[in-house]
Design a protein around this motif. Structure first.
Motif, PDB file in Angstrom:
ATOM      1  N   ARG A   1      43.239  68.583 -42.592  1.00 30.79           N
ATOM      2  CA  ARG A   1      43.057  68.587 -41.138  1.00 30.79           C
ATOM      3  C   ARG A   1      44.430  68.730 -40.514  1.00 30.79           C
ATOM      4  N   THR A   2      44.472  69.239 -39.309  1.00 33.99           N
ATOM      5  CA  THR A   2      45.772  69.358 -38.661  1.00 33.99           C
ATOM      6  C   THR A   2      45.832  68.465 -37.424  1.00 33.99           C
ATOM      7  N   THR A   3      47.027  67.942 -37.172  1.00 35.79           N
ATOM      8  CA  THR A   3      47.211  67.161 -35.944  1.00 35.79           C
ATOM      9  C   THR A   3      47.783  68.058 -34.849  1.00 35.79           C
ATOM     10  N   LEU A   4      47.949  69.348 -35.173  1.00 32.63           N
ATOM     11  CA  LEU A   4      48.542  70.285 -34.217  1.00 32.63           C
ATOM     12  C   LEU A   4      47.449  70.882 -33.336  1.00 32.63           C
ATOM     13  N   TRP A   5      47.858  71.352 -32.147  1.00 35.08           N
ATOM     14  CA  TRP A   5      46.891  71.988 -31.239  1.00 35.08           C
ATOM     15  C   TRP A   5      46.694  73.429 -31.682  1.00 35.08           C
ATOM     16  N   TRP A   6      45.493  73.757 -32.040  1.00 36.09           N
ATOM     17  CA  TRP A   6      45.118  75.002 -32.685  1.00 36.09           C
ATOM     18  C   TRP A   6      45.562  76.254 -31.907  1.00 36.09           C
ATOM     19  N   ASP A   7      45.349  76.215 -30.581  1.00 37.76           N
ATOM     20  CA  ASP A   7      45.602  77.435 -29.792  1.00 37.76           C
ATOM     21  C   ASP A   7      47.012  77.514 -29.230  1.00 37.76           C
ATOM     22  N   LEU A   8      47.767  76.443 -29.385  1.00 35.52           N
ATOM     23  CA  LEU A   8      49.116  76.429 -28.791  1.00 35.52           C
ATOM     24  C   LEU A   8      50.168  76.856 -29.817  1.00 35.52           C
ATOM     25  N   PRO A   9      51.262  77.440 -29.326  1.00 31.54           N
ATOM     26  CA  PRO A   9      52.387  77.687 -30.245  1.00 31.54           C
ATOM     27  C   PRO A   9      52.868  76.348 -30.819  1.00 31.54           C
ATOM     28  N   LEU A  10      53.394  76.408 -32.023  1.00 33.26           N
ATOM     29  CA  LEU A  10      53.834  75.195 -32.725  1.00 33.26           C
ATOM     30  C   LEU A  10      54.738  74.317 -31.854  1.00 33.26           C
ATOM     31  N   ILE A  11      55.686  74.939 -31.179  1.00 40.60           N
ATOM     32  CA  ILE A  11      56.657  74.162 -30.404  1.00 40.60           C
ATOM     33  C   ILE A  11      55.976  73.365 -29.295  1.00 40.60           C
ATOM     34  N   ASP A  12      54.860  73.886 -28.736  1.00 42.16           N
ATOM     35  CA  ASP A  12      54.167  73.153 -27.668  1.00 42.16           C
ATOM     36  C   ASP A  12      53.521  71.873 -28.206  1.00 42.16           C
TER      37      ASP A  12
END
Ligand SMILES: Nc1ncnc2c1ncn2[C@@H]1O[C@H](COP(=O)(O)OP(=O)(O)OP(=O)(O)O)[C@@H](O)[C@H]1O
Length: 338
Positions: free
Chosen positions: A114-125
């Motif tokens: 699973r990812t804790t990152l926002w799927w649609d946002l660029p990584l830096i966001d």
């Protein structure tokens, strides 16, 4: 079965006690099973059963076991997502279930699937959002971000939306996200699952560097024994919610007499290679499979074969965790807690 005999309570304990401490921790789930159209039966699942162990600050420990053994339940209790049904649990002196928010400032968690990152946002966001969520002081955020970007080679990926990243790139992105607030302990759940050989090596090297530089305590759950071999000095095996082994990986291999297999491609078909204690277990044309004790290094065997035979290629196959644990059971009875 060494340290597990005392419930692992002494292994790795620092002078002032452990950084992670579990004392007879239990987690029981109540589940309902349908037995008829209108009837259901209540049943208890003991996911974690009288589990005791201590991890000292700065230790890198593998936490392994078969499917359904209780690994995720343990990690969820360590992060405060789940409350234990019994026993005592502390991380950095904090009771995770009672002070989950305070603890969150001191721990990092990475789930391989699973990812804790926002799927649609660029990584830096995603990183900018975490900067605010965790209220990380600006200088510290910058320093940690720069360091992760450099070591995890994220420079070219920062402006790419997470959904466009490969699995290996996304995993490196997730590891950086878990480290922006400088956690003292990092829980990693299958961080190399699905990664290619190069990405796996990069993640493992990063974890070793992180530990050497910052003394970060690492608890690593994995089905890949090479993760353990290359990252951890200690491995704990859990089965049916109980600790059944606690010690070095080599000891686990010895306990079950497990074997690795060296696959050798020769220039031509030759009689079975003689290189005891390794023994040929299969021959197919110019390819031969040699089993050797998993607790031993492959290097002397490889050197010997290379010196005496026309070698084209070779690879080493690790035993899988389920097989190692099964053999360990066959060799010794599991520890029964008092
Ligand atoms: N929320 C829940 N409700 C009921 N039972 C649960 C719940 N979570 C886990 N369990 C059960 O508890 C036991 C331990 O599960 P857990 O997920 O901790 O195992 P695991 O070692 O992480 O397994 P895997 O390697 O498959 O991820 C299993 O029998 C599982 O079905």
């Amino acid at each position: 079965m060494n340290a597990a005999a005392d419930g692992g309570r002494t292994a790795g304990a620092g002078a002032g006690g452990g950084f992670i401490e579990l004392d007879r921790v239990e987690k029981v789930f109540a589940v309902r099973r349908r037995t008829g159209l209108l009837r259901s039966e209540r049943r208890e699942v003991r996911a974690v059963d009288a589990l005791s162990f201590t991890v000292a600050r700065g230790e890198m420990v593998g936490y392994i076991g078969p499917n359904g053994a209780g690994k995720s339940t343990t990690v969820k209790m360590l992060t405060g997502i789940l409350t234990p049904s019994g026993g005592r649990l502390r991380v950095a002196g904090i009771d995770p279930a009672r002070e989950r928010t305070r603890l969150a400032q001191r721990i990092g968690v990475v789930f391989g699937q699973r990812t804790t990152l926002w799927w649609d946002l660029p990584l830096i966001d995603s990183y900018r959002l975490m900067h605010r969520m965790y209220r990380i002081p600006r200088a510290r955020y910058r320093e940690n971000l720069d360091r992760c970007v450099e070591l995890l080679e994220l420079g070219d990926l920062l402006d790419v939306p997470v959904r466009q990243l490969s699995l290996g790139q996304r995993m490196r992105g997730d590891i950086a996200a878990a480290l922006l607030h400088d956690p003292e302990v990092l829980y990693l759940d299958e961080p190399t699952i699905g990664l290619d050989v190069v990405s796996k090596a990069r993640v493992r090297e990063f974890l070793r560097d992180l530990n050497a530089e910052r003394g970060t305590t690492v608890l690593l759950t994995t089905h890949d024994l090479q993760d353990i071999e290359q990252v951890c000095s200690r491995v704990m095996v859990i089965d049916h919610g109980r600790l059944v082994y606690d010690g070095p990986l080599a000891g686990l291999h010895e306990a079950g007499g497990s074997e690795r297999v060296l696959v050798v491609d020769l220039e031509r078909e030759l009689p079975p290679i003689e290189a005891p204690p390794a023994r040929v277990v299969r021959v197919e044309g110019p390819r031969q499979w040699l089993a050797f004790p998993a607790a031993q290094s492959a290097a002397p065997l490889v050197a010997r074969i290379a010196a005496e035979h026309p070698l084209v290629d070779l690879s080493v196959r690790e035993p899988d965790i389920e097989a190692v644990i099964a053999r360990m059971y066959a060799a010794t009875a599991p520890v029964t807690p008092p």
